[in-house]
Design a protein around this motif. Structure first.
Motif, PDB file in Angstrom:
ATOM      1  N   ASP A 158       0.812  -1.218   0.000  1.00  0.00           N
ATOM      2  CA  ASP A 158       0.000   0.000   0.000  1.00  0.00           C
ATOM      3  C   ASP A 158       0.845   1.268   0.000  1.00  0.00           C
ATOM      4  OD1 ASP A 158      -2.324  -1.491   0.084  1.00  0.00           O
ATOM      5  OD2 ASP A 158      -2.419  -1.483   2.281  1.00  0.00           O
ATOM      6  N   GLU A 159       2.158   1.115   0.172  1.00  0.00           N
ATOM      7  CA  GLU A 159       3.014   2.294   0.294  1.00  0.00           C
ATOM      8  C   GLU A 159       3.804   2.518  -0.993  1.00  0.00           C
ATOM      9  OE1 GLU A 159       2.161   3.555   2.940  1.00  0.00           O
ATOM     10  OE2 GLU A 159       1.503   1.820   4.082  1.00  0.00           O
ATOM     11  N   PRO A 160       4.197   3.765  -1.262  1.00  0.00           N
ATOM     12  CA  PRO A 160       5.092   4.027  -2.392  1.00  0.00           C
ATOM     13  C   PRO A 160       6.505   3.540  -2.061  1.00  0.00           C
ATOM     14  CG  PRO A 160       4.726   6.023  -1.132  1.00  0.00           C
ATOM     15  CD  PRO A 160       3.844   4.980  -0.512  1.00  0.00           C
ATOM     16  N   ASP A 161       7.402   3.644  -3.030  1.00  0.00           N
ATOM     17  CA  ASP A 161       8.772   3.137  -2.865  1.00  0.00           C
ATOM     18  C   ASP A 161       9.621   4.177  -2.125  1.00  0.00           C
ATOM     19  OD1 ASP A 161      11.074   1.651  -3.069  1.00  0.00           O
ATOM     20  OD2 ASP A 161      11.418   2.129  -5.187  1.00  0.00           O
ATOM     21  N   LEU A 162       9.303   4.384  -0.835  1.00  0.00           N
ATOM     22  CA  LEU A 162       9.922   5.474  -0.097  1.00  0.00           C
ATOM     23  C   LEU A 162      11.413   5.266   0.157  1.00  0.00           C
ATOM     24  CD1 LEU A 162       8.587   5.412   3.585  1.00  0.00           C
ATOM     25  CD2 LEU A 162       8.272   3.564   2.004  1.00  0.00           C
ATOM     26  N   PHE A 163      11.856   4.034   0.235  1.00  0.00           N
ATOM     27  CA  PHE A 163      13.282   3.779   0.495  1.00  0.00           C
ATOM     28  C   PHE A 163      14.076   3.506  -0.787  1.00  0.00           C
ATOM     29  CE2 PHE A 163      11.240   2.693   4.559  1.00  0.00           C
ATOM     30  CZ  PHE A 163      11.970   3.509   5.397  1.00  0.00           C
ATOM     31  N   ARG A 164      13.447   3.717  -1.939  1.00  0.00           N
ATOM     32  CA  ARG A 164      14.078   3.428  -3.229  1.00  0.00           C
ATOM     33  C   ARG A 164      14.631   1.997  -3.246  1.00  0.00           C
ATOM     34  NH1 ARG A 164      16.661   8.484  -5.612  1.00  0.00           N
ATOM     35  NH2 ARG A 164      14.811   9.628  -6.262  1.00  0.00           N
ATOM     36  N   GLU A 165      13.722   1.064  -2.999  1.00  0.00           N
ATOM     37  CA  GLU A 165      14.098  -0.351  -3.012  1.00  0.00           C
ATOM     38  C   GLU A 165      14.269  -0.848  -4.444  1.00  0.00           C
ATOM     39  OE1 GLU A 165      14.188  -2.361  -0.180  1.00  0.00           O
ATOM     40  OE2 GLU A 165      12.756  -1.542   1.260  1.00  0.00           O
ATOM     41  N   HIS A 166      13.592  -0.217  -5.381  1.00  0.00           N
ATOM     42  CA  HIS A 166      13.542  -0.716  -6.761  1.00  0.00           C
ATOM     43  C   HIS A 166      14.329   0.184  -7.693  1.00  0.00           C
ATOM     44  CE1 HIS A 166      10.538  -3.483  -5.266  1.00  0.00           C
ATOM     45  NE2 HIS A 166       9.883  -2.461  -4.756  1.00  0.00           N
ATOM     46  N   PRO A 167      15.120  -0.315  -8.615  1.00  0.00           N
ATOM     47  CA  PRO A 167      15.246  -1.748  -8.903  1.00  0.00           C
ATOM     48  C   PRO A 167      16.186  -2.476  -7.950  1.00  0.00           C
ATOM     49  CG  PRO A 167      16.621  -0.494 -10.389  1.00  0.00           C
ATOM     50  CD  PRO A 167      15.877   0.510  -9.553  1.00  0.00           C
ATOM     51  N   GLY A 168      16.747  -1.815  -7.008  1.00  0.00           N
ATOM     52  CA  GLY A 168      17.632  -2.441  -6.030  1.00  0.00           C
ATOM     53  C   GLY A 168      19.099  -2.276  -6.399  1.00  0.00           C
TER      54      GLY A 168
END
Lengths: 94, 238
Positions: free
Chosen positions: B161-171
């Motif tokens: 439900d959350e946006p990619d706040l920690f910049r997990e993608h693309p990793g």
């Protein structure tokens, strides 16, 4: 403090620029900015202004949210935090 | 101005005017205006000069668009952040911890952009026009107390439900390794708002750790020296 002895190149113009920028006083900022421009050029002045500004924001996030320093960093820096008087900042909090 | 820096600041400034998670666009623009106004507040100046800021009687000179608790929070964060403590936080009632976090994010985006433009010899950005719409009032289900005064959302507790706040993608994850990354995470869009503005001013996390490459016109050492100076001037313990 002029930054002499820090070993960081051009600390003598960069640190006064930071001091002036945080004052929001254009009469102080203009000569400090001119000194950075004269010595380091426009791109460096822009990037110096940017990092000063960014940390003028992020320090407020840390202080306004009570986010603690990570334990490992606190342990690694304990000696020089004491020597620099950083630990005294905690005593001033209300 | 560096193109990435200019674009990120334009985007950050426009985002101030949009409805947030807990605040309307009008409230967010009012917070930005009050942030600027704090620099001319006599009560803040008196408190700043005092050994015990909370002992100074009086009221803030405000623009009148926000209630007293919001004004107190905005003014203290802008003019005396280094002496903020949990006692103060517990006493300032700004409508809950998540709304407070969003308020902090608008204050610091305003402070950072105004500081940059003032330092670089540019005029301040005109206040943006508030955009219509309602706050989503979404609180992350995985939020839990600490490590600071408010709840935070750790990377391991982020849901779909959350946006990619920690910049997990693309990793691999880009926003990691420090408690400061958690500070605004209770309001993921506020966290993203800040870090998208901040990273072009400084460096991204991965860039920070690559010392053999310089990403700015000044060196890693010069960037860190300036960062440390600003932290010291602001009495920031972190």
């Amino acid at each position: 403090m002029t930054g002499q002895g820090s070993g960081v190149p051009h600390a003598d113009v960069l640190l006064p620029f930071a001091d002036a920028a945080l004052s929001f006083d254009s009469a102080r900022i203009a000569p400090a900015r001119a000194a950075v421009l004269a010595v380091l050029g426009e791109a460096a002045m822009i990037d110096a202004a940017a990092v000063i500004a960014g940390f003028n924001g992020i320090t407020r996030i840390a202080d306004a949210t009570g986010i603690p320093l990570e334990d490992t960093k606190a342990d690694d820096t304990a000696d020089w935090r004491e020597a620099l008087g950083i630990n005294a900042f905690q005593a001033a909090k209300t | 101005m560096r193109a990435e820096l200019e674009l990120s600041q334009q985007q950050a400034w426009h985002r101030v005017a949009a409805p947030g998670t807990w605040l309307t666009g009008a409230e967010r623009v009012a917070i930005a205006a009050e942030t600027r106004h704090a620099l001319d507040c006599p009560h803040c100046a008196a408190r700043k000069a005092a050994l015990a800021p909370l002992s100074v009687p009086g009221t803030h000179a405000s623009l009148g668009a926000l209630d007293a608790a919001d004004v107190e929070a905005i003014h203290r964060i802008h003019t005396d952040s280094g002496r903020l403590g949990q006692t103060w936080f517990n006493g300032v009632s700004t409508g809950g911890d998540a709304r407070y976090i969003e308020l902090v994010s608008v204050v610091v985006v305003t402070v950072a952009i105004d500081t940059y433009r003032s330092a670089a010899g540019l005029p301040p950005q005109p206040l943006p026009t508030p955009l219509p719409g309602s706050p989503s009032r979404h609180r992350p289900s995985g939020a839990r107390p600490g490590p600071g005064w408010t709840a935070t959302l750790r990377p391991e507790d982020v849901t779909a439900d959350e946006p990619d706040l920690f910049r997990e993608h693309p990793g691999p994850r880009e926003r990691r390794g420090a408690n400061i990354h958690l500070a605004l995470s209770l309001v993921p869009h506020s966290m993203i708002h800040w870090w998208d503005c901040f990273e072009p001013m400084y460096m991204t996390g991965p860039q920070m750790r690559v010392f053999e490459t310089e990403y700015r016109a000044i060196s890693h050492a010069q960037l860190e020296m300036l960062a440390a100076r600003v932290a010291a001037l602001n009495q920031c313990e972190y």
